[in-house]
Design an enzyme around this catalytic site. Structure first.
Site, PDB file in Angstrom:
ATOM      1  N   HIS A  74       5.263  14.732 -36.672  1.00  0.00           N
ATOM      2  CA  HIS A  74       4.542  14.185 -35.516  1.00  0.00           C
ATOM      3  C   HIS A  74       3.336  15.059 -35.221  1.00  0.00           C
ATOM      4  O   HIS A  74       3.227  16.195 -35.695  1.00  0.00           O
ATOM      5  CB  HIS A  74       5.440  14.082 -34.281  1.00  0.00           C
ATOM      6  CG  HIS A  74       5.957  15.408 -33.798  1.00  0.00           C
ATOM      7  ND1 HIS A  74       5.175  16.327 -33.142  1.00  0.00           N
ATOM      8  CD2 HIS A  74       7.199  15.967 -33.873  1.00  0.00           C
ATOM      9  CE1 HIS A  74       5.896  17.391 -32.829  1.00  0.00           C
ATOM     10  NE2 HIS A  74       7.131  17.199 -33.270  1.00  0.00           N
ATOM     11  N   ASP A 131      27.439  15.840 -37.561  1.00  0.00           N
ATOM     12  CA  ASP A 131      28.039  17.066 -38.094  1.00  0.00           C
ATOM     13  C   ASP A 131      28.633  17.907 -36.966  1.00  0.00           C
ATOM     14  O   ASP A 131      27.916  18.321 -36.042  1.00  0.00           O
ATOM     15  CB  ASP A 131      26.976  17.867 -38.841  1.00  0.00           C
ATOM     16  CG  ASP A 131      27.563  18.959 -39.694  1.00  0.00           C
ATOM     17  OD1 ASP A 131      27.992  19.986 -39.128  1.00  0.00           O
ATOM     18  OD2 ASP A 131      27.597  18.791 -40.931  1.00  0.00           O
ATOM     19  N   SER A 179      11.850  19.442 -35.520  1.00  0.00           N
ATOM     20  CA  SER A 179      10.920  18.406 -35.981  1.00  0.00           C
ATOM     21  C   SER A 179      10.443  18.711 -37.396  1.00  0.00           C
ATOM     22  O   SER A 179       9.980  19.813 -37.681  1.00  0.00           O
ATOM     23  CB  SER A 179       9.708  18.330 -35.061  1.00  0.00           C
ATOM     24  OG  SER A 179      10.079  17.939 -33.770  1.00  0.00           O
TER      25      SER A 179
END
Length: 398
Positions: free
Chosen positions: A206, A333, A348
């Site tokens: 991003h 998980d 990210s």
């Protein structure tokens, strides 16, 4: 035998023509559009599928075939490394206004000159501005000469000019313009991939925006640096978590940054990067190949060790054009949930792998549900990394 009249022939073949019409126009792309709507509704509303019968446009399947031919030989090495990011802006970014105390009261000369937060100062009196230190000598000179500054600004994609009169601050005994400014930015994230032959890489998934203005940073240059995760602030409902990490300026620089786009940061590696899990390259998957179900991500939660964690692809939208929120993922998980609470800031760019193919990167967390968030499809990052050419065949001339 008497031949049927013209009207009778039309009457007899009309049902057949209707059937042919339906079979011809109810194309696979139409069926595909309907089934893809079963995915995550919020994402789908952001990326509507265009009508399959638009003149001059390809169907989703035709576009995918074209791009698959471009991508079938592409192989990249997955990332997962924690990286420090340092950026220098093009010009100097305005991040706030402040009042200057003068004999007649207080005011912000910059605000009076209609300079907005988020504007970038690129020139003053015809002189290019590259750093904050470039501004003070010009302001001092113009203040002493009692002359207004001719300021050239970049606002979005447009350039404009304004006159700015420096004011003498009685308290600090210096000329001021009443603006808070910044020329650098720094933070941490995760590398998504690199291409071993060219050294091109992609990270974050991003755009990097300024923390005060919330607007994308127009970069001049930048660096990615080896980073070590020191601790993690666990996420909770309504409060995103965060990785805490350390990195040493230029001493551990591993590459440059040439682009800051909606799909991440991009550039070239200058040094080799270590990968505990994978040294071999992986093929990539287009958005229409991504399936709902199990997948895994690579990221660092302690030091510099890259680990695999299980996730679930909740929804994936086959995308005809570049868009940032193509997948919804959920962390499954148990260990990652225990350590981070789900997706945290600094994660990210963590690559997502499914069926031995790289399918995208983690990009956002849902604030009210930190176990879930968005992912971006890998093909759009590969385009911005200049590894594949954008597919412009679906553009329509106006």
């Amino acid at each position: 035998m008497q031949r049927p009249g013209k009207n009778k022939w039309i009457y007899l073949i009309s049902p057949l023509l209707s059937l042919v019409f339906m079979l011809f126009f109810i194309s696979p792309s139409f069926i595909h559009a309907e089934t893809s709507m079963q995915g995550y509704k919020e994402v789908f509303q952001d990326h509507p599928i265009l009508p399959f019968f638009n003149k001059g446009e390809r169907t989703n399947n035709e576009n995918s075939d074209k791009q698959y031919q471009d991508l079938e030989d592409v192989r990249i090495i997955p990332g997962g490394q924690s990286i420090g990011v340092q950026l220098e802006t093009k010009g100097v970014l305005v991040v706030g206004h402040h009042k200057v105390k003068e004999s007649e009261g207080t005011k912000s000369p910059g605000e009076a000159a209609k300079i907005n937060v988020g504007d970038t100062i690129v020139e003053i009196n015809g002189q290019k501005i590259n750093h904050m230190t470039d501004i003070k000598p010009i302001v001092d000179h113009s203040g002493k000469e009692n002359k207004a500054l001719q300021v050239k600004l970049k606002r979005g994609d447009k350039f404009m000019e304004t006159n700015l009169q420096p004011v003498f601050d009685k308290k600090e005994k210096a000329y001021k313009i009443g603006l808070y400014i910044r020329d650098t930015a720094a933070g941490i994230g995760t590398m998504t991939f690199y291409e071993p032959k060219s050294g091109k890489y992609g990270a974050l998934g991003h755009v990097i925006s300024d923390m005060d203005t919330k607007k994308p940073i127009d970069i001049k240059q930048g660096s990615i640096i080896h980073s070590s995760v020191t601790s993690i602030e666990k996420g909770d409902n309504g409060l995103p978590g965060e990785k805490q990490a350390s990195f040493q300026t230029q001493e551990k620089r591993i590459g440059n940054i040439t682009k800051n786009t909606d799909f991440g940061i991009f550039g070239k590696l200058e040094k080799g990067v270590n990968h505990e899990k994978y040294e071999e390259s992986f093929p990539v998957a287009l958005s229409h190949e991504v399936k709902e179900g199990p997948a895994k991500i690579l990221t660092v939660v302690d030091g510099e060790k890259i680990e695999e964690f299980e996730v679930e692809i909740i929804s994936s939208v086959p995308q005809k054009s570049a868009s940032t929120k193509g997948m919804v993922i959920q962390i499954t998980d148990p260990r990652l949930l225990e350590v981070t609470g789900g997706i945290v800031q600094g994660m990210s760019g963590s690559p997502i792998i499914q069926n031995d193919k790289i399918i995208g990167a983690v990009t956002h967390v849902f604030v009210n549900d930190p176990t879930s968030g968005y992912g971006v499809h890998i093909e759009w990052m590969l385009e911005d990394a200049d590894i594949i050419e954008p597919d412009n065949d679906n553009e329509v001339a106006a």
